[in-house]
Write a protein that holds these residues in place. Structure first.
Motif, PDB file in Angstrom:
ATOM      1  N   UNK A  14       0.796  -1.210   0.000  1.00 27.18           N
ATOM      2  CA  UNK A  14       0.000   0.000   0.000  1.00 27.18           C
ATOM      3  C   UNK A  14       0.830   1.262   0.000  1.00 27.18           C
ATOM      4  N   UNK A  15       0.137   2.350  -0.275  1.00 29.28           N
ATOM      5  CA  UNK A  15       0.766   3.670  -0.315  1.00 29.28           C
ATOM      6  C   UNK A  15      -0.177   4.673   0.334  1.00 29.28           C
ATOM      7  N   UNK A  16       0.374   5.508   1.198  1.00 33.08           N
ATOM      8  CA  UNK A  16      -0.423   6.574   1.798  1.00 33.08           C
ATOM      9  C   UNK A  16      -0.634   7.643   0.736  1.00 33.08           C
ATOM     10  N   UNK A  17      -1.898   7.987   0.492  1.00 29.08           N
ATOM     11  CA  UNK A  17      -2.211   8.975  -0.548  1.00 29.08           C
ATOM     12  C   UNK A  17      -2.692  10.297   0.041  1.00 29.08           C
ATOM     13  N   UNK A  30       7.688   0.235   4.329  1.00 31.26           N
ATOM     14  CA  UNK A  30       6.893  -0.595   3.419  1.00 31.26           C
ATOM     15  C   UNK A  30       5.618  -0.979   4.178  1.00 31.26           C
ATOM     16  N   UNK A  31       4.485  -0.821   3.529  1.00 34.86           N
ATOM     17  CA  UNK A  31       3.191  -1.109   4.149  1.00 34.86           C
ATOM     18  C   UNK A  31       2.527  -2.244   3.370  1.00 34.86           C
ATOM     19  N   UNK A  32       2.160  -3.308   4.088  1.00 39.98           N
ATOM     20  CA  UNK A  32       1.550  -4.472   3.454  1.00 39.98           C
ATOM     21  C   UNK A  32       0.330  -4.896   4.263  1.00 39.98           C
ATOM     22  N   UNK A  33      -0.778  -5.110   3.572  1.00 45.01           N
ATOM     23  CA  UNK A  33      -1.959  -5.708   4.197  1.00 45.01           C
ATOM     24  C   UNK A  33      -2.073  -7.136   3.711  1.00 45.01           C
ATOM     25  N   UNK A  34      -2.594  -8.005   4.569  1.00 49.61           N
ATOM     26  CA  UNK A  34      -2.725  -9.420   4.235  1.00 49.61           C
ATOM     27  C   UNK A  34      -4.137  -9.854   4.622  1.00 49.61           C
ATOM     28  N   UNK A  35      -4.950 -10.179   3.644  1.00 47.27           N
ATOM     29  CA  UNK A  35      -6.297 -10.675   3.922  1.00 47.27           C
ATOM     30  C   UNK A  35      -6.101 -12.128   4.366  1.00 47.27           C
ATOM     31  N   UNK A  36      -5.848 -12.283   5.655  1.00 46.84           N
ATOM     32  CA  UNK A  36      -5.297 -13.525   6.197  1.00 46.84           C
ATOM     33  C   UNK A  36      -6.329 -14.617   6.450  1.00 46.84           C
ATOM     34  N   UNK A  37      -7.478 -14.253   6.989  1.00 44.10           N
ATOM     35  CA  UNK A  37      -8.482 -15.281   7.276  1.00 44.10           C
ATOM     36  C   UNK A  37      -9.867 -14.736   6.975  1.00 44.10           C
ATOM     37  N   UNK A  38     -10.684 -15.623   6.415  1.00 44.15           N
ATOM     38  CA  UNK A  38     -12.025 -15.225   5.995  1.00 44.15           C
ATOM     39  C   UNK A  38     -13.027 -16.312   6.351  1.00 44.15           C
ATOM     40  N   UNK A  39     -14.069 -15.914   7.056  1.00 42.07           N
ATOM     41  CA  UNK A  39     -15.236 -16.772   7.257  1.00 42.07           C
ATOM     42  C   UNK A  39     -16.437 -15.966   6.780  1.00 42.07           C
ATOM     43  N   UNK A  40     -17.591 -16.551   6.831  1.00 45.33           N
ATOM     44  CA  UNK A  40     -18.770 -15.802   6.371  1.00 45.33           C
ATOM     45  C   UNK A  40     -19.106 -14.643   7.309  1.00 45.33           C
ATOM     46  N   UNK A  41     -18.600 -14.688   8.553  1.00 46.68           N
ATOM     47  CA  UNK A  41     -18.924 -13.652   9.529  1.00 46.68           C
ATOM     48  C   UNK A  41     -17.753 -12.769   9.948  1.00 46.68           C
ATOM     49  N   UNK A  42     -16.521 -13.103   9.521  1.00 46.36           N
ATOM     50  CA  UNK A  42     -15.377 -12.310   9.960  1.00 46.36           C
ATOM     51  C   UNK A  42     -14.225 -12.420   8.954  1.00 46.36           C
ATOM     52  N   UNK A  43     -13.608 -11.271   8.688  1.00 52.39           N
ATOM     53  CA  UNK A  43     -12.399 -11.217   7.870  1.00 52.39           C
ATOM     54  C   UNK A  43     -11.346 -10.481   8.681  1.00 52.39           C
ATOM     55  N   UNK A  49       3.538  -2.457   8.988  1.00 57.21           N
ATOM     56  CA  UNK A  49       4.203  -1.187   8.673  1.00 57.21           C
ATOM     57  C   UNK A  49       5.673  -1.394   9.017  1.00 57.21           C
ATOM     58  N   UNK A  50       6.492  -1.579   7.973  1.00 58.69           N
ATOM     59  CA  UNK A  50       7.878  -1.964   8.208  1.00 58.69           C
ATOM     60  C   UNK A  50       7.901  -3.293   8.944  1.00 58.69           C
ATOM     61  N   UNK A  51       8.636  -3.377  10.047  1.00 57.54           N
ATOM     62  CA  UNK A  51       8.715  -4.595  10.855  1.00 57.54           C
ATOM     63  C   UNK A  51       7.628  -4.672  11.921  1.00 57.54           C
TER      64      UNK A  51
END
Length: 165
Positions: A14-17, A30-43, A49-51
């Protein structure tokens, strides 16, 4: 939830705009998002952000509405004192954007934490598959933060957030 679930398991840079100077330390990381876990009721979406792996966005169902809450942990996995804040979707939404004003529990937490100005926070999540965009936003009087992620170009999956296996 459907649009986010399509991103499950993937990570994006990602990038701050927005242009608030107080966000400069993040801009240098460096900024990274990870869509790590998904159920029908929760993501669950860890934000790195860096380390720093202390943040997780939790999008979940509360009754018939979606809610967004922020989980913060220390490197040892323990919860930060400022965790669990967020809100439930308000009536200002479109197919691609949801707004989450601070809920009552969040306002009480912000008062107790000495940051009453944050009680006016409205967070937003925007998912536009046709534009390869995921955006996260925070707005209140005198403060605007927006970060955008290019969902057309997944990156390597980062390590688990602090406190997760």
């Amino acid at each position: 939830m459907h649009r986010l679930s399509a991103l499950c398991g993937k990570a994006f840079e990602g990038k701050i705009v927005s242009d608030d100077l107080q966000d400069d330390p993040w801009r240098a990381q460096r900024i990274v998002m990870h869509v790590r876990s998904c159920t029908k009721d929760e993501i669950r979406i860890p934000l790195h952000v860096g380390d720093d792996r202390s943040r997780v966005w939790v999008i979940h169902r509360e009754d018939d509405r979606l809610a967004l809450h922020h989980e913060h942990r220390h490197a040892d996995g323990s919860f930060d004192a400022l965790t669990g804040y967020g809100g439930t979707r308000d009536d200002r939404f479109s197919g691609s954007r949801l707004n989450f004003p601070a809920d009552d529990a969040t306002k009480a937490l912000f008062d107790a934490s000495g940051i009453p100005q944050s009680k006016e926070n409205v967070w937003a999540i925007e998912v536009r598959p046709t534009h390869s965009l995921f955006a996260y936003e925070l707005e209140r009087p005198g403060r605007f933060f927006r970060i955008e992620f290019d969902t057309a170009h997944p990156v390597d999956t980062p390590p688990a957030p602090w406190g997760s296996k």
